[in-house]
Write a protein that holds these residues in place. Structure first.
Motif, mmCIF file in Angstrom:
data_model
loop_
_atom_site.group_PDB
_atom_site.id
_atom_site.type_symbol
_atom_site.label_atom_id
_atom_site.label_comp_id
_atom_site.label_asym_id
_atom_site.label_seq_id
_atom_site.Cartn_x
_atom_site.Cartn_y
_atom_site.Cartn_z
ATOM 1 N N PHE A 32 21.441 51.713 56.717
ATOM 2 C CA PHE A 32 21.880 50.600 55.870
ATOM 3 C C PHE A 32 21.567 49.265 56.547
ATOM 4 C CE2 PHE A 32 25.294 47.598 54.640
ATOM 5 C CZ PHE A 32 25.211 47.642 53.257
ATOM 6 N N VAL A 33 21.843 49.191 57.850
ATOM 7 C CA VAL A 33 21.564 47.962 58.604
ATOM 8 C C VAL A 33 20.062 47.717 58.702
ATOM 9 C CG1 VAL A 33 21.713 46.889 60.889
ATOM 10 C CG2 VAL A 33 23.711 48.048 59.923
ATOM 11 N N LEU A 34 19.308 48.734 59.078
ATOM 12 C CA LEU A 34 17.862 48.555 59.274
ATOM 13 C C LEU A 34 17.147 48.232 57.965
ATOM 14 C CD1 LEU A 34 17.102 51.407 61.836
ATOM 15 C CD2 LEU A 34 17.319 48.948 62.275
ATOM 16 N N ASP A 35 17.577 48.834 56.864
ATOM 17 C CA ASP A 35 16.976 48.504 55.572
ATOM 18 C C ASP A 35 17.190 47.028 55.248
ATOM 19 O OD1 ASP A 35 16.136 51.087 55.246
ATOM 20 O OD2 ASP A 35 17.697 51.642 53.800
ATOM 21 N N GLY A 36 18.375 46.522 55.585
ATOM 22 C CA GLY A 36 18.638 45.109 55.355
ATOM 23 C C GLY A 36 17.773 44.215 56.223
ATOM 24 N N LEU A 37 17.650 44.560 57.494
ATOM 25 C CA LEU A 37 16.821 43.765 58.396
ATOM 26 C C LEU A 37 15.364 43.791 57.961
ATOM 27 C CD1 LEU A 37 18.325 44.725 61.882
ATOM 28 C CD2 LEU A 37 18.759 42.657 60.536
ATOM 29 N N ASP A 38 14.884 44.968 57.536
ATOM 30 C CA ASP A 38 13.492 45.078 57.081
ATOM 31 C C ASP A 38 13.235 44.199 55.859
ATOM 32 O OD1 ASP A 38 12.933 46.849 59.085
ATOM 33 O OD2 ASP A 38 13.090 48.650 57.817
ATOM 34 N N ALA A 39 14.278 44.010 55.035
ATOM 35 C CA ALA A 39 14.140 43.179 53.834
ATOM 36 C C ALA A 39 14.415 41.699 54.115
ATOM 37 C CB ALA A 39 15.084 43.682 52.748
ATOM 38 N N GLY A 40 14.702 41.371 55.368
ATOM 39 C CA GLY A 40 14.976 39.986 55.717
ATOM 40 C C GLY A 40 16.361 39.515 55.307
ATOM 41 N N VAL A 41 17.280 40.463 55.135
ATOM 42 C CA VAL A 41 18.636 40.136 54.695
ATOM 43 C C VAL A 41 19.559 40.022 55.910
ATOM 44 C CG1 VAL A 41 20.621 40.987 53.380
ATOM 45 C CG2 VAL A 41 18.309 41.292 52.490
ATOM 46 N N PRO A 42 20.383 38.979 55.999
ATOM 47 C CA PRO A 42 21.345 38.883 57.103
ATOM 48 C C PRO A 42 22.329 40.055 57.052
ATOM 49 C CG PRO A 42 21.120 36.769 55.982
ATOM 50 C CD PRO A 42 20.417 37.779 55.131
ATOM 51 N N VAL A 43 22.647 40.611 58.236
ATOM 52 C CA VAL A 43 23.498 41.792 58.307
ATOM 53 C C VAL A 43 24.621 41.568 59.317
ATOM 54 C CG1 VAL A 43 23.607 44.276 58.773
ATOM 55 C CG2 VAL A 43 21.533 43.282 57.754
ATOM 56 N N ALA A 44 25.826 41.999 58.944
ATOM 57 C CA ALA A 44 26.970 42.007 59.854
ATOM 58 C C ALA A 44 27.553 43.405 59.888
ATOM 59 C CB ALA A 44 28.029 41.001 59.414
ATOM 60 N N VAL A 45 28.080 43.790 61.039
ATOM 61 C CA VAL A 45 28.773 45.063 61.203
ATOM 62 C C VAL A 45 30.163 44.755 61.739
ATOM 63 C CG1 VAL A 45 28.835 47.276 62.420
ATOM 64 C CG2 VAL A 45 26.643 46.355 61.606
ATOM 65 N N VAL A 46 31.183 45.138 60.965
ATOM 66 C CA VAL A 46 32.572 44.856 61.327
ATOM 67 C C VAL A 46 33.326 46.184 61.269
ATOM 68 C CG1 VAL A 46 34.531 43.319 60.936
ATOM 69 C CG2 VAL A 46 32.272 42.670 60.072
ATOM 70 N N VAL A 47 33.392 46.860 62.412
ATOM 71 C CA VAL A 47 33.995 48.200 62.477
ATOM 72 C C VAL A 47 34.812 48.287 63.762
ATOM 73 C CG1 VAL A 47 32.085 49.225 61.165
ATOM 74 C CG2 VAL A 47 32.010 49.227 63.669
ATOM 75 N N PRO A 48 35.707 49.286 63.885
ATOM 76 C CA PRO A 48 36.494 49.432 65.115
ATOM 77 C C PRO A 48 35.616 49.611 66.341
ATOM 78 C CG PRO A 48 37.410 50.776 63.350
ATOM 79 C CD PRO A 48 36.091 50.266 62.853
#
Length: 310
Positions: A32-48
């Motif tokens: 999910f993160v890498l697909d976003g980065l490949d599309a040039g979309v800003p990505v955040a991960v907020v998990v424990p």
């Protein structure tokens, strides 16, 4: 795991990822993160924290392009997630964004869990019309059956080993109402009725009780601010009077305010406030300085309880 994000494309997407093991968790969140980065979309991960470390390690050098936040820190109070974490990230980029957000994990207390379900339900209204894509992992091997049922109720899209599909049980308003639970102060908790003329007395009462229970100076300042804002709201919007209780509950100091008002807007205190707007920051400030906020509101009155960790 199936590919994530194939439903809800082109608009706001709020998906629950039901995972059963570590490899499944990483396969879906990292793709999910890498697909976003490949599309040039800003990505955040907020998990424990432990899951954050696993995702960061799996991303390798790509982790430098992702905003990584520990949910046990920024999301301990779920009520601050929408305005101060998720909207903050989305608004900063003025574009579609991808966010992995995991507000619910098995070690959450019952009180925190109820607040998290309401947060998940409110996300749908808070981001309606946006282009954000939010993926919320749920540990289906450790969470209760009720937690999984709540995930289906608060997320329009469900992803698991069998694929990605629309939730047949999606009913966020029902979930929000289900956790609008009555809040009753302990019988031995000290109470103080207040009105406009005794707002200062109410603040001093709370600080004195908090100090007696062992709150630090910094936390006493937070308690004073939260109680001042809640009591002022009662005077302004809750019929002019209210009642304040303060007590200790295990490793927290708890303050509770009850008045005759009805909080009709469930997103009150959870929306970002324009710097050009006068007022409207009271409940937002309360969410920023305490560790948990619980509210019970009906046409007969509103009770707001805040927790501050010792």
């Amino acid at each position: 795991m199936t590919a994530i994000g194939e439903l809800g494309a082109g608009g706001f997407s709020h998906q629950a990822l039901l995972y059963h093991d570590g490899p499944g968790y990483l396969a879906s969140t990292v793709s999910f993160v890498l697909d976003g980065l490949d599309a040039g979309v800003p990505v955040a991960v907020v998990v424990p924290g432990p899951n954050l470390d696993r995702i960061e390690a799996a991303l390798g050098s790509a982790a430098r392009q992702v905003r990584l936040l520990d949910m046990t820190d920024v999301g301990r109070n779920a009520g601050r997630l929408i305005p101060s974490v998720l909207h903050d990230f989305a608004d900063a980029h003025h574009s579609n964004v991808r966010i992995v957000g995991e507000p619910i994990w098995p070690e959450r207390s019952n009180e925190e869990y109820a607040a998290c379900v309401q947060h998940e339900a409110l996300l749908n209204a808070a981001f309606a019309g946006s282009a954000a894509n939010i993926l919320c992992p749920y540990d289906a091997s450790r969470l209760s059956a009720q937690a999984i049922a709540d995930a289906h109720a608060t997320h329009p899209i469900i992803a698991d080993e069998s694929g990605t599909r629309a939730s047949k049980a999606y009913a966020p308003d029902g979930a929000l109402s289900r956790y609008n639970l009555p809040l009753t102060a302990p019988s031995d908790a000290e109470e103080l009725p207040f009105d406009l003329g005794s707002l200062t007395k109410a603040r001093h009462f709370a600080v004195a009780r908090g100090a007696a229970f062992g709150l630090s100076e910094d936390r006493l300042d937070d308690l004073a601010l939260a109680v001042a804002e809640l009591c002022a709201n009662s005077v302004q919007h809750g019929g002019g009077t209210g009642t304040l209780w303060v007590w200790r509950e295990q490793d927290h100091v708890v303050a509770q305010v009850h008045d005759r008002g009805h909080l009709k807007d469930p997103l009150a205190g959870r929306r970002p406030v324009s710097p050009h707007r006068a007022g409207g920051r009271g409940l937002l400030l309360v969410h920023q300085v305490v560790d948990l906020v619980r509210t019970h509101s009906t046409p007969e009155g509103t009770t707001t309880r805040v927790y501050l960790r010792l």
